[in-house]
Scaffold this active site. Structure first.
Site, PDB file in Angstrom:
ATOM      1  N   PHE A 121       0.893  -1.308  -0.073  1.00 50.59           N
ATOM      2  CA  PHE A 121       0.162   0.153   0.100  1.00 50.59           C
ATOM      3  C   PHE A 121       0.932   1.175   0.057  1.00 50.59           C
ATOM      4  CE2 PHE A 121      -4.757  -0.422   1.726  1.00 50.59           C
ATOM      5  CZ  PHE A 121      -5.072  -1.147   0.751  1.00 50.59           C
ATOM      6  N   GLN A 235      -9.959  12.252   6.162  1.00 50.02           N
ATOM      7  CA  GLN A 235      -9.072  11.788   4.940  1.00 50.02           C
ATOM      8  C   GLN A 235     -10.088  12.027   3.619  1.00 50.02           C
ATOM      9  OE1 GLN A 235      -7.592   7.790   4.733  1.00 50.02           O
ATOM     10  NE2 GLN A 235      -5.830   8.739   4.256  1.00 50.02           N
ATOM     11  N   HIS A 237     -10.569  11.007  -0.257  1.00 49.19           N
ATOM     12  CA  HIS A 237     -10.009  10.080  -1.233  1.00 49.19           C
ATOM     13  C   HIS A 237     -10.209  10.852  -2.529  1.00 49.19           C
ATOM     14  CE1 HIS A 237     -10.136   6.963  -4.073  1.00 49.19           C
ATOM     15  NE2 HIS A 237      -9.551   6.280  -3.173  1.00 49.19           N
ATOM     16  N   LEU A 251     -16.456   5.112  -4.474  1.00 46.30           N
ATOM     17  CA  LEU A 251     -15.048   5.496  -5.127  1.00 46.30           C
ATOM     18  C   LEU A 251     -14.847   4.934  -6.116  1.00 46.30           C
ATOM     19  CD1 LEU A 251     -13.380   4.720  -1.465  1.00 46.30           C
ATOM     20  CD2 LEU A 251     -14.027   6.822  -2.448  1.00 46.30           C
ATOM     21  N   GLU A 254      -8.087   4.177  -6.714  1.00 47.01           N
ATOM     22  CA  GLU A 254      -6.988   4.781  -7.090  1.00 47.01           C
ATOM     23  C   GLU A 254      -6.092   4.005  -8.189  1.00 47.01           C
ATOM     24  OE1 GLU A 254      -5.261   7.953  -4.661  1.00 47.01           O
ATOM     25  OE2 GLU A 254      -5.550   6.191  -3.170  1.00 47.01           O
ATOM     26  N   ARG A 285      -1.766  10.598  -2.588  1.00 47.38           N
ATOM     27  CA  ARG A 285      -3.288  10.711  -2.450  1.00 47.38           C
ATOM     28  C   ARG A 285      -3.707  12.344  -2.132  1.00 47.38           C
ATOM     29  NH1 ARG A 285      -7.000   6.893   0.911  1.00 47.38           N
ATOM     30  NH2 ARG A 285      -4.954   6.091   1.428  1.00 47.38           N
ATOM     31  N   HIS A 350     -13.589  10.241   3.579  1.00 44.83           N
ATOM     32  CA  HIS A 350     -13.686   8.926   3.388  1.00 44.83           C
ATOM     33  C   HIS A 350     -13.233   8.275   4.604  1.00 44.83           C
ATOM     34  CE1 HIS A 350     -12.226   4.984   1.905  1.00 44.83           C
ATOM     35  NE2 HIS A 350     -11.178   5.063   2.159  1.00 44.83           N
ATOM     36  N   ARG A 385      -4.193   8.688   7.441  1.00 44.33           N
ATOM     37  CA  ARG A 385      -4.095   7.567   7.632  1.00 44.33           C
ATOM     38  C   ARG A 385      -3.476   6.438   6.813  1.00 44.33           C
ATOM     39  NH1 ARG A 385      -8.177   2.988   6.089  1.00 44.33           N
ATOM     40  NH2 ARG A 385      -8.685   4.527   4.388  1.00 44.33           N
TER      41      ARG A 385
HETATM   42  C1  LIG Z   1     -14.750   2.073   0.248  1.00 47.90           C
HETATM   43  C2  LIG Z   1     -13.953   1.833   1.514  1.00 47.90           C
HETATM   44  C3  LIG Z   1     -12.780   1.152   1.574  1.00 47.90           C
HETATM   45  C4  LIG Z   1     -12.235   0.960   2.752  1.00 47.90           C
HETATM   46  N1  LIG Z   1     -11.040   0.412   2.498  1.00 47.90           N
HETATM   47  C5  LIG Z   1     -10.106   0.102   3.710  1.00 47.90           C
HETATM   48  C6  LIG Z   1      -9.117  -0.849   3.743  1.00 47.90           C
HETATM   49  O1  LIG Z   1      -8.766  -1.494   2.546  1.00 47.90           O
HETATM   50  N2  LIG Z   1      -8.194  -1.176   4.694  1.00 47.90           N
HETATM   51  C7  LIG Z   1      -8.641  -0.560   5.962  1.00 47.90           C
HETATM   52  O2  LIG Z   1      -8.018  -0.849   6.843  1.00 47.90           O
HETATM   53  N3  LIG Z   1      -9.778   0.526   6.215  1.00 47.90           N
HETATM   54  C8  LIG Z   1     -10.582   0.418   4.855  1.00 47.90           C
HETATM   55  N4  LIG Z   1     -11.561   1.230   5.213  1.00 47.90           N
HETATM   56  C9  LIG Z   1     -11.869   1.896   6.346  1.00 47.90           C
HETATM   57  C10 LIG Z   1     -12.769   0.898   7.125  1.00 47.90           C
HETATM   58  O3  LIG Z   1     -13.502   0.095   6.393  1.00 47.90           O
HETATM   59  C11 LIG Z   1     -13.565   1.525   8.443  1.00 47.90           C
HETATM   60  O4  LIG Z   1     -12.766   2.563   8.968  1.00 47.90           O
HETATM   61  C12 LIG Z   1     -13.756   0.400   9.384  1.00 47.90           C
HETATM   62  O5  LIG Z   1     -14.413  -0.753   8.623  1.00 47.90           O
HETATM   63  C13 LIG Z   1     -14.896   0.975  10.444  1.00 47.90           C
HETATM   64  O6  LIG Z   1     -15.215  -0.034  11.150  1.00 47.90           O
HETATM   65  P1  LIG Z   1     -15.919   0.282  12.565  1.00 47.90           P
HETATM   66  O7  LIG Z   1     -16.512  -1.203  13.281  1.00 47.90           O
HETATM   67  O8  LIG Z   1     -15.269   0.990  13.372  1.00 47.90           O
HETATM   68  O9  LIG Z   1     -17.337   1.030  12.247  1.00 47.90           O
HETATM   69  P2  LIG Z   1     -18.501   0.525  10.993  1.00 47.90           P
HETATM   70  O10 LIG Z   1     -18.274  -0.611  10.499  1.00 47.90           O
HETATM   71  O11 LIG Z   1     -18.966   1.824  10.650  1.00 47.90           O
HETATM   72  O12 LIG Z   1     -19.724   0.182  12.212  1.00 47.90           O
HETATM   73  C14 LIG Z   1     -20.402   1.158  13.137  1.00 47.90           C
HETATM   74  C15 LIG Z   1     -21.544   0.453  13.753  1.00 47.90           C
HETATM   75  O13 LIG Z   1     -22.163   1.044  14.529  1.00 47.90           O
HETATM   76  C16 LIG Z   1     -23.456   0.936  14.397  1.00 47.90           C
HETATM   77  N5  LIG Z   1     -24.220   2.292  14.926  1.00 47.90           N
HETATM   78  C17 LIG Z   1     -23.893   3.678  14.617  1.00 47.90           C
HETATM   79  N6  LIG Z   1     -24.691   4.489  15.095  1.00 47.90           N
HETATM   80  C18 LIG Z   1     -25.309   4.031  15.934  1.00 47.90           C
HETATM   81  C19 LIG Z   1     -26.355   4.158  16.972  1.00 47.90           C
HETATM   82  N7  LIG Z   1     -26.548   5.544  17.392  1.00 47.90           N
HETATM   83  N8  LIG Z   1     -27.074   3.352  17.606  1.00 47.90           N
HETATM   84  C20 LIG Z   1     -26.586   1.978  17.348  1.00 47.90           C
HETATM   85  N9  LIG Z   1     -25.805   1.684  16.529  1.00 47.90           N
HETATM   86  C21 LIG Z   1     -25.094   2.342  15.904  1.00 47.90           C
HETATM   87  C22 LIG Z   1     -23.673   0.728  12.895  1.00 47.90           C
HETATM   88  O14 LIG Z   1     -24.974   0.303  12.728  1.00 47.90           O
HETATM   89  C23 LIG Z   1     -22.558  -0.175  12.719  1.00 47.90           C
HETATM   90  O15 LIG Z   1     -22.867  -1.529  13.021  1.00 47.90           O
HETATM   91  C24 LIG Z   1     -12.400   1.573   3.906  1.00 47.90           C
HETATM   92  C25 LIG Z   1     -13.753   2.301   4.088  1.00 47.90           C
HETATM   93  C26 LIG Z   1     -14.372   2.395   2.801  1.00 47.90           C
HETATM   94  C27 LIG Z   1     -15.472   3.394   2.839  1.00 47.90           C
END
Ligand SMILES: Cc1cc2nc3c(=O)[nH]c(=O)nc-3n(C[C@H](O)[C@H](O)[C@H](O)COP(=O)(O)OP(=O)(O)OC[C@H]3O[C@@H](n4cnc5c(N)ncnc54)[C@H](O)[C@@H]3O)c2cc1C
Length: 577
Positions: A121, A235, A237, A251, A254, A285, A350, A385
């Site tokens: 990466f 961040q 994108h 997205l 890239e 980026r 992003h 990040r």
């Molecule tokens: C297109 C894309 C590609 C990516 N690629 C990568 C990658 O290759 N590598 C990498 O490391 N990261 C990547 N990321 C970033 C990464 O996916 C996220 O940062 C990570 O998945 C976040 O996980 P999380 O569990 O913190 O939150 P989330 O997966 O956002 O989960 C949040 C949870 O909280 C719940 N929630 C929110 N508010 C409330 C509320 N008020 N009451 C009850 N429940 C609630 C939601 O329902 C959900 O279950 C990418 C992101 C995107 C968008």
């Protein structure tokens, strides 16, 4: 009259994305009584969108790699704003996180001899990103859900949490409602883990889908008495699509530039020659995002406010074999054949590098018994990040936070209850539902997204941010006139009203912190302060009533600092999503 269900658990986990699931699994493995809730179906959490991969210094491809080098690359990429102790914990423990996933059946891509494959990466010294095709997040979510089911984590994924329950600086549960039938829920718990994601949906162009990442973490945390760190550091994108409105921000990998895609402004000019004549479209980026934003803000963008990413000169076979997802997505959402027509794109919010302020040891917050992890938390990424680190962070701290919350719960001498706090939470929903207003949630959300895009996007200034705050105050003033109609729109309507309240707080924190950071560093570009200011090696720590405290970032240990790569790294052949 709505019924109110009472639930209880030793530890409540809010959020069923990767972070929440990993923490809940740890708690169950320790025999702790846990409940995990989420407002969105568990198989469809934001985590499923993650594509490129997850970092760990396994050294399967490059044996010279080490956790120390991973930490050094992370701190350098953070522009020295990441907390070195948090980074060390993530880098040291990421290999264990991968091994656990492997044990639970994660189908990592492998070399012919069975080693886990690792790829480059951007800004990594060695190949250390593990992956499963270009759907790593989806496979991680599936693996964690499978494991959660094996160890019997109870999950209710239709519960919207509207308030944390706190008294005397100590959390004792949360209040919310079922988004399907409106049933209220009071959940009592000794400890609460906030894993509710980021705030990138408050921009018009965003890689988050509708109704996710609306800033709930900010609101829940600050109303409970916690603080937010680095809200301004988001961040962007370089390339998300502009249309249709529902898919704005989807997205374009890239890899499209990596394979030879060319960027042009509305006049057809290949503008990267003005910003980075050597690397052109393969520049870093943040630079590409800045170049595109400059073209748009200086009036050289398209009528819709974008620039063109042109792949039409590439061989059709190259597009079909190297960029199949981009090809398919564009046919799906716009009926656009990228072998024949350019794609209109603009920078896209992003990832939230900032979030709830947490301690390095265990991601505890300022509130006793309250923890935060994943994109809801802060401290790992600083001003930029390193791609692949968010998934690593949520695995590592998911385990650590699970252990810390278990110990906290077991050490509690008495369980706190407080009627006034529950009443306050109940009243908030009563008032929203009783409202006789006429204003529409979607139009207010749109107003926030417009003002954030115009005044707090890639390029910021004192004047613009000030204007953004004025516009935000005007949206805040509309709040009492909000219409909530579960009778005709279902309880999603109530959820959207609360999303809006979260977005208002997240927008205020972001604008005020961006105003306070009078420098250009990583994701923060100030046109009025174009240089990095060494005196601002600080975190902007924001609270609801106390404004902003500038907190110095601890020094990086010499052993790690010595490994930071000099100069800017080449990004050729290295994806950065
Ligand atoms: C297109 C894309 C590609 C990516 N690629 C990568 C990658 O290759 N590598 C990498 O490391 N990261 C990547 N990321 C970033 C990464 O996916 C996220 O940062 C990570 O998945 C976040 O996980 P999380 O569990 O913190 O939150 P989330 O997966 O956002 O989960 C949040 C949870 O909280 C719940 N929630 C929110 N508010 C409330 C509320 N008020 N009451 C009850 N429940 C609630 C939601 O329902 C959900 O279950 C990418 C992101 C995107 C968008």
């Amino acid at each position: 009259v709505n019924t109110e269900r009472k639930l209880s658990a030793s530890v409540l986990v809010i959020g069923t994305g990767g972070a929440g699931l990993r923490a809940a699994i740890e708690l169950r493995q320790q025999g702790i009584d846990v409940l995990a809730v989420g407002k969105r179906r568990k198989y469809d959490a934001h985590t499923t969108l993650a594509a490129g991969g997850i970092n760990a210094a396994l050294g399967t491809m490059d044996p010279e790699d080490s956790w120390q080098q991973h930490a050094a690359d992370t701190i350098k990429e953070s522009y020295q704003l990441a907390d070195p102790a948090i980074v060390e914990t993530v880098a040291r423990n990421a290999p264990q996180g991968i091994r656990e996933l492997e044990e639970w059946g994660m189908p990592f891509a492998r070399e012919a001899d069975g080693r886990i494959s690792q790829r480059f990466f951007g800004a990594h010294k060695y190949r250390r990103t593990c992956f499963a095709g270009d759907y790593t997040g989806l496979e991680i979510q599936r693996t964690l859900l499978r494991r959660a089911s094996e160890v019997r984590v109870p999950i209710v994924d239709t519960v919207y949490i509207s308030r944390l329950l706190v008294a005397e600086g100590q959390v004792f549960g949360a209040y919310g409602f079922d988004v399907v039938d409106g049933t209220r829920v009071v959940i009592h718990a000794d400890a609460v883990i906030l894993a509710t994601g980021g705030h990138t949906r408050i921009w018009r162009q965003t890689s988050s889908r509708r109704d996710e990442n609306t800033g709930d973490s900010f609101r829940l945390a600050v109303l409970a008495g916690a603080r937010i760190r680095d809200a301004e550091l988001v961040q962007f994108h370089p390339s998300g699509i502009l249309e249709p409105a529902d898919a704005a921000g989807l997205l374009i990998s890239e890899a499209a530039r990596g394979e030879g895609g060319i960027l042009r402004n509305a006049a057809g000019e290949r503008f990267m020659s003005r910003y980075d004549p050597e690397r052109m479209e393969l520049s870093t980026r943040d630079r590409v995002a800045l170049a595109i934003s400059t073209e748009i803000s200086e009036g050289r963008g398209t009528a819709k406010g974008g620039v063109l990413l042109d792949l039409t000169h590439l061989d059709r076979d190259v597009i079909l074999t190297r960029l199949p997802r981009v090809y398919r997505n564009m046919l799906d959402v716009q009926m656009l054949d990228i072998t024949k027509d350019p794609i209109e794109i603009a920078p896209t919010a992003h990832y939230s590098m900032g979030g709830v302020w947490v301690r390095a040891e265990d991601h505890g917050t300022d509130v006793a018994g309250l923890y935060a992890i994943g994109e809801a938390s802060s401290g790992t990424h600083g001003a930029n990040r390193l791609g692949g680190n968010s998934l690593a962070e949520l695995l590592v701290y998911g385990r650590i936070v699970g252990q810390a919350a278990a110990a906290y719960s077991q050490g509690l001498a008495a369980q706190l209850r407080n009627r006034a706090a529950v009443n306050e939470a109940r009243q908030e929903l009563d008032e929203l539902l009783a409202g006789r207003g006429y204003d529409n949630v979607r139009s207010m959300q749109r107003a926030i997204r417009d003002l954030m895009t115009e005044h707090a996007g890639v390029i910021r200034s004192e004047q613009g941010l000030g204007r953004g705050l004025e516009k935000l105050a005007a949206v805040e003033a509309r709040l009492p006139d909000l219409a909530v109609h579960p009778d005709i729109a279902g309880f999603d309507d109530l959820a959207h009203a609360l999303d809006l309240k979260g977005s208002l707080i997240a927008a205020r924190a972001t604008l005020e912190s961006a105003l306070a950071r009078r420098e250009t560093r990583g994701a923060q570009n100030r046109s009025d302060y174009p240089e990095l200011d060494p005196a601002l090696k600080v975190n902007m720590v924001w609270s609801l009533d106390g404004g902003i405290e500038q907190q110095p970032v601890p020094d990086t240990p010499a052993e790690i600092a010595a490994l930071e790569l000099p100069g800017e790294d080449s990004v050729v052949g290295k994806l950065v999503e």
